[in-house]
Enzyme design. Structure first.
Site, PDB file in Angstrom:
ATOM      1  N   ASN A   7     -17.415 -23.404 -86.807  1.00 39.38           N
ATOM      2  CA  ASN A   7     -16.002 -23.083 -86.584  1.00 39.38           C
ATOM      3  C   ASN A   7     -15.560 -22.147 -87.714  1.00 39.38           C
ATOM      4  O   ASN A   7     -15.360 -22.583 -88.841  1.00 39.38           O
ATOM      5  CB  ASN A   7     -15.180 -24.387 -86.585  1.00 39.38           C
ATOM      6  CG  ASN A   7     -13.715 -24.146 -86.270  1.00 39.38           C
ATOM      7  OD1 ASN A   7     -13.270 -23.002 -86.148  1.00 39.38           O
ATOM      8  ND2 ASN A   7     -12.962 -25.218 -86.137  1.00 39.38           N
ATOM      9  N   ARG A  90     -16.954 -22.400 -81.895  1.00 43.31           N
ATOM     10  CA  ARG A  90     -15.589 -22.467 -81.403  1.00 43.31           C
ATOM     11  C   ARG A  90     -15.053 -21.034 -81.413  1.00 43.31           C
ATOM     12  O   ARG A  90     -15.023 -20.400 -82.467  1.00 43.31           O
ATOM     13  CB  ARG A  90     -14.754 -23.344 -82.331  1.00 43.31           C
ATOM     14  CG  ARG A  90     -13.347 -23.464 -81.874  1.00 43.31           C
ATOM     15  CD  ARG A  90     -12.551 -24.300 -82.835  1.00 43.31           C
ATOM     16  NE  ARG A  90     -11.270 -24.629 -82.235  1.00 43.31           N
ATOM     17  CZ  ARG A  90     -10.205 -24.983 -82.909  1.00 43.31           C
ATOM     18  NH1 ARG A  90     -10.275 -25.085 -84.216  1.00 43.31           N
ATOM     19  NH2 ARG A  90      -9.088 -25.259 -82.307  1.00 43.31           N
ATOM     20  N   HIS A 179      -6.152 -25.666 -78.417  1.00 46.65           N
ATOM     21  CA  HIS A 179      -6.716 -27.018 -78.624  1.00 46.65           C
ATOM     22  C   HIS A 179      -7.555 -27.412 -77.411  1.00 46.65           C
ATOM     23  O   HIS A 179      -7.689 -28.591 -77.090  1.00 46.65           O
ATOM     24  CB  HIS A 179      -5.620 -28.085 -78.808  1.00 46.65           C
ATOM     25  CG  HIS A 179      -4.841 -27.976 -80.077  1.00 46.65           C
ATOM     26  ND1 HIS A 179      -3.515 -28.307 -80.158  1.00 46.65           N
ATOM     27  CD2 HIS A 179      -5.209 -27.599 -81.317  1.00 46.65           C
ATOM     28  CE1 HIS A 179      -3.083 -28.132 -81.400  1.00 46.65           C
ATOM     29  NE2 HIS A 179      -4.104 -27.697 -82.116  1.00 46.65           N
ATOM     30  N   ARG A 240       5.583 -24.979 -87.013  1.00 44.87           N
ATOM     31  CA  ARG A 240       5.967 -24.139 -85.863  1.00 44.87           C
ATOM     32  C   ARG A 240       7.134 -24.769 -85.106  1.00 44.87           C
ATOM     33  O   ARG A 240       7.165 -25.983 -84.901  1.00 44.87           O
ATOM     34  CB  ARG A 240       4.792 -23.961 -84.898  1.00 44.87           C
ATOM     35  CG  ARG A 240       3.607 -23.219 -85.474  1.00 44.87           C
ATOM     36  CD  ARG A 240       2.626 -22.872 -84.351  1.00 44.87           C
ATOM     37  NE  ARG A 240       1.363 -22.403 -84.880  1.00 44.87           N
ATOM     38  CZ  ARG A 240       0.209 -23.081 -84.761  1.00 44.87           C
ATOM     39  NH1 ARG A 240       0.164 -24.227 -84.118  1.00 44.87           N
ATOM     40  NH2 ARG A 240      -0.893 -22.579 -85.265  1.00 44.87           N
ATOM     41  N   GLU A 384     -13.740 -32.467 -81.722  1.00 46.55           N
ATOM     42  CA  GLU A 384     -13.942 -31.128 -81.170  1.00 46.55           C
ATOM     43  C   GLU A 384     -15.381 -30.647 -81.389  1.00 46.55           C
ATOM     44  O   GLU A 384     -15.950 -29.969 -80.534  1.00 46.55           O
ATOM     45  CB  GLU A 384     -12.934 -30.155 -81.785  1.00 46.55           C
ATOM     46  CG  GLU A 384     -11.511 -30.564 -81.402  1.00 46.55           C
ATOM     47  CD  GLU A 384     -10.428 -29.716 -82.036  1.00 46.55           C
ATOM     48  OE1 GLU A 384     -10.261 -28.577 -81.617  1.00 46.55           O
ATOM     49  OE2 GLU A 384      -9.742 -30.217 -82.951  1.00 46.55           O
TER      50      GLU A 384
END
Ligand code: ADP
Length: 397
Positions: A7, A90, A179, A240, A384
């Site tokens: 990743n 990823r 995600h 955010r 993940e």
């Protein structure tokens, strides 16, 4: 089969070597400050940790150090890098072209490059990671697992914005969702764990971390998800804003003499619970502590976060005409007992009943609803890396 999962961020590279025989993590680590002074590799295996401080001008050097660490006589876990059957990456954005994971070839690399404008921070780094692995392990297949892949399965009515169609045509402006590997993994696991119909089970996954998103899926196929063209849309997050009226941007520009880029930076990095709490923190634990001590802004920030999640659960239940299971995952979802309880308090109308004793858990798979609850509610830690490794194994087997 041993799969290396990578990743890459613009200045970092996280990795895990996974033995697919028993899906165990053989080694994992992190290269930090790639391309900047003070590069460092931290490698963990067999309960031991090795730190290598060595210049890494680019991801190519980082991968070389990772390979050395994996075969290191003392800290390594394999004898030869040839034992690695494939590398799973990823990759943030596959644009409109790719949704399913795919073995990387020149065409895949071209698409990753063409999507640099859609994922300006991540796609260039993801491509560097792939090319570094190609150089370090010639002949070993690389697989791209798209973070947008899960959301790409949404129907048109969910992914199109109500703006002139030509912008979708010309610039691929649509809702993508992010995600993806987390939603794919958790929704798939929940179908099994909650013993739902694998084709028809209706699942809502709340991925609540510093970045937060929520998805609705039927039989593991995405019906809707809260992030949009970029990860800014949807839930209130650490920094955010999530959903806002776009006119807010113009209003702040005019009042503060800022341009659109500056205001977007504020919505991405200075908003969310950090902004709402009037600057206390982007970390939910700090804001929770301030709320306990009586800080009004902190309390409202947490209330608003919870309220937004509950609103989305209501919307997604309507979108699917029902829901069989709701799962909480990621930092807040897995660990914040109070937030889970408060979100579920909004869901009485669905027949949701939480068992407080069961909900008193952190970071483990656990059913938290009572046997009488009409909807099964659970905590399911995301993984993940494992999702990427499984996809990679499926493609190269
Ligand atoms: P990301 O991967 O998006 O950076 P994580 O999924 O790691 O984020 O989640 C980080 C968030 O989880 C932080 O805001 C942190 O405060 C929160 N968190 C972790 N543990 C707890 C806890 N015990 N209670 C409340 N929040 C927690």
């Amino acid at each position: 089969m041993k799969i290396l999962v990578i990743n890459c961020g613009s200045s970092s590279l996280k990795y895990q070597l996974i033995d697919m025989e028993n899906e165990s993590v053989m080694a994992k680590g992190l290269c930090e400050r790639i391309g900047i002074e003070g590069s460092k590799l931290t490698h963990k295996a067999n309960g031991k940790e090795m730190v290598v401080e060595q210049a890494m001008p680019a991801h190519t050097e980082a991968i070389k150090l990772v390979m050395q660490a994996l075969v290191d006589p003392e800290y390594g876990v394999i004898k030869d890098t040839k034992e690695i059957s494939a590398v799973g990456h990823r990759v943030l954005h596959g644009g409109k072209v790719y949704s399913d994971s795919i073995v990387v070839d020149e065409d895949v690399k071209r698409v990753i490059r063409e999507c640099f404008d859609l994922g300006p921070l991540h796609n260039p780094a993801n491509l560097m990671g792939i090319e570094a692995c190609e150089a370090a392990m010639p002949g070993t297949p690389n697989v791209a697992v798209w973070d947008t892949g899960f959301g790409m399965k949404m129907p048109e009515k969910a992914y199109l914005y109500a703006i002139p169609y030509e912008y979708y045509d010309k610039y691929s402006i649509r809702r993508y969702g992010f995600h993806g590997t987390s939603h794919l993994f958790v929704s798939g696991e929940v179908l099994k764990f909650a013993e739902l119909d694998p084709e028809k089970g209706k699942v809502i996954v709340c991925h609540l971390g510093n970045g937060a998103s929520i998805s609705a899926s039927i039989g593991g196929k995405c019906v809707d998800t809260s992030m949009g063209l970029t990860p800014l849309e949807g839930l209130i997050m650490g920094t955010r804003s999530g959903d806002v009226d776009p006119a807010v941007v113009q209003f702040i520009c005019n009042k503060e003499g800022k341009d659109v880029n500056e205001v977007l930076n504020i919505l991405n990095k200075k908003s969310g619970i950090l902004g709402m709490s009037d600057g206390i923190s982007s970390d939910f634990r700090d804001v929770g502590k301030a709320a306990e001590e009586g800080n009004h802004h902190a309390q409202v920030a947490l209330d608003a976060f919870i309220y937004r999640v509950a609103k989305y659960i209501g919307a997604y239940t309507a979108a699917m005409n029902g829901v069989d299971a709701i799962a909480f995952t990621a930092g807040v979802g897995e660990n914040d007992i109070e937030s889970r309880k408060k979100i579920c308090e909004y869901l009485g109308y669905l027949g949701v009943e939480i068992d407080d004793e069961a909900n008193n858990c952190r970071g483990k798979v656990q059913m938290i609803s009572t046997p009488n609850s009409k909807v099964k509610v659970m905590v399911y830690p995301t993984n993940e890396e494992l999702a990427i490794a499984r996809e990679t194994e499926r493609l190269v087997k």
